[in-house]
Design an enzyme around this catalytic site. Structure first.
Site, PDB file in Angstrom:
ATOM      1  N   ASP A   1      30.371  44.899  39.035  1.00 53.33           N
ATOM      2  CA  ASP A   1      29.757  43.925  39.963  1.00 53.33           C
ATOM      3  C   ASP A   1      29.056  44.549  41.179  1.00 53.33           C
ATOM      4  OD1 ASP A   1      31.040  42.331  38.166  1.00 53.33           O
ATOM      5  OD2 ASP A   1      32.383  41.349  39.585  1.00 53.33           O
TER       6      ASP A   1
ATOM      7  N   GLU B   1      29.277  39.559  37.928  1.00 55.19           N
ATOM      8  CA  GLU B   1      29.922  38.251  38.027  1.00 55.19           C
ATOM      9  C   GLU B   1      28.842  37.198  38.271  1.00 55.19           C
ATOM     10  OE1 GLU B   1      32.977  37.833  41.037  1.00 55.19           O
ATOM     11  OE2 GLU B   1      33.067  35.668  40.778  1.00 55.19           O
TER      12      GLU B   1
ATOM     13  N   LYS C   1      30.006  38.189  33.309  1.00 56.62           N
ATOM     14  CA  LYS C   1      31.350  37.597  33.280  1.00 56.62           C
ATOM     15  C   LYS C   1      31.423  36.425  34.249  1.00 56.62           C
ATOM     16  CE  LYS C   1      33.278  41.033  36.532  1.00 56.62           C
ATOM     17  NZ  LYS C   1      33.794  40.178  37.587  1.00 56.62           N
TER      18      LYS C   1
ATOM     19  N   LYS D   1      36.755  36.827  37.546  1.00 55.09           N
ATOM     20  CA  LYS D   1      36.973  38.053  38.305  1.00 55.09           C
ATOM     21  C   LYS D   1      37.257  39.218  37.370  1.00 55.09           C
ATOM     22  CE  LYS D   1      36.484  35.612  42.030  1.00 55.09           C
ATOM     23  NZ  LYS D   1      35.111  35.541  42.588  1.00 55.09           N
TER      24      LYS D   1
ATOM     25  N   THR E   1      35.071  43.947  44.145  1.00 56.98           N
ATOM     26  CA  THR E   1      35.818  44.502  45.256  1.00 56.98           C
ATOM     27  C   THR E   1      37.179  44.966  44.763  1.00 56.98           C
ATOM     28  OG1 THR E   1      36.823  42.373  45.893  1.00 56.98           O
ATOM     29  CG2 THR E   1      34.710  42.958  46.930  1.00 56.98           C
TER      30      THR E   1
ATOM     31  N   CYS F   1      37.857  41.822  41.845  1.00 58.25           N
ATOM     32  CA  CYS F   1      37.408  42.064  40.464  1.00 58.25           C
ATOM     33  C   CYS F   1      37.886  43.395  39.899  1.00 58.25           C
ATOM     34  CB  CYS F   1      35.900  41.937  40.392  1.00 58.25           C
ATOM     35  SG  CYS F   1      35.373  40.212  40.635  1.00 58.25           S
TER      36      CYS F   1
ATOM     37  N   GLN G   1      55.016  52.773  41.604  1.00 57.58           N
ATOM     38  CA  GLN G   1      55.975  52.585  40.513  1.00 57.58           C
ATOM     39  C   GLN G   1      55.595  53.434  39.289  1.00 57.58           C
ATOM     40  OE1 GLN G   1      57.514  48.433  40.122  1.00 57.58           O
ATOM     41  NE2 GLN G   1      55.688  47.886  41.283  1.00 57.58           N
TER      42      GLN G   1
END
Ligand code: TIU
Length: 228
Positions: free
Chosen positions: A24, A72, A129, A132, A158, A162, A202
């Site tokens: 995007d 987008e 698309k 997002k 961003t 997205c 994680q």
């Protein structure tokens, strides 16, 4: 195989099964008068991504990797824009309203297209698309499958919207994603930092976070075209 320094651990990839995804990088998000500004954002925050991403595109093209761009946006009749998206918030202009670069976030309008600095070259798919995420209601998954792609180098805007949605969708589909910190941008500096931390936390819950200079170095050694 190539290896790039990354968080939380080095990222390894095979250039033959890796694509650069440019999410995007449209005038509607990066230039005044578009969708991003209508939401109250300062588009200047995103523009620092342009020089490193342009350099990365040059390196990735030279190395012969697949490049895929996304945009987008919505059909002119807004039939693919859910009312929840159209009516949310209090933007200065809504999706479909006229603006200085054409109708806001509408396919075919000047503002909807990719910025001149990062214009796709012949043969590079551009995936339109409505959401997002880049997988929802698009041909992205089949494009990747046709090309045997398993690893994604993720860039664009961003970071927490997205880019995050797409990385989460890709991770659930089994793709290994390296997000290039200097080639993704947010209107909110704290979201940029925390958004990247969330990906690498994680043990790399959604993927890896690296830097484009390290990736360019890893690509420089020998190109896919030369080695095939
Ligand atoms: N508003 C915002 O941060 N982003 C979007 O609406 N779309 C994308 O991130 N492309």
């Amino acid at each position: 195989m190539r290896s790039v320094d990354a968080r939380p651990s080095p990222y390894t990839f095979d250039p033959a099964t890796t694509a650069l995804l440019v999410i995007d990088m449209q005038r509607d998000f990066l230039e005044p008068g578009g969708f991003g500004e209508s939401l109250g954002n300062d588009v200047a925050e995103l523009r620092r991504t342009i020089p490193p991403l342009a350099a990365l595109l040059t390196a990735v093209r030279a190395a012969g990797l697949t490049v895929i761009h996304t945009r987008e946006g919505h059909r002119p009749d807004l039939s693919d824009c859910p009312p929840a998206k159209l009516h949310r918030g209090a933007p200065s202009k809504r999706i479909g309203d006229p603006g200085p670069n054409g109708r806001i976030l509408i396919r075919g309008e000047y503002g909807h297209d990719i910025i001149d600095e990062l214009r796709p070259v012949a043969g590079e798919p551009v995936v339109d698309k409505p959401g997002k995420g880049a997988f929802y209601d698009t041909e992205l998954e089949s494009l990747l499958a046709e090309r045997g792609i398993r690893s994604l180098l993720v860039t664009g805007v961003t970071t927490e919207v997205c880019v995050h949605t797409t990385v989460r969708e890709a991770n659930d589909r089994g793709y290994e994603c390296l997000v290039l910190a200097d080639c993704v941008g947010s209107y909110f500096p704290e979201f940029q930092r925390i958004g990247l931390d969330m990906i690498a936390a994680q043990g790399g819950i959604f993927g890896w976070v690296g830097d484009s200079a390290d990736l360019r170095h890893a690509l420089h050694t020998t190109s896919v075209l030369q080695s095939s």
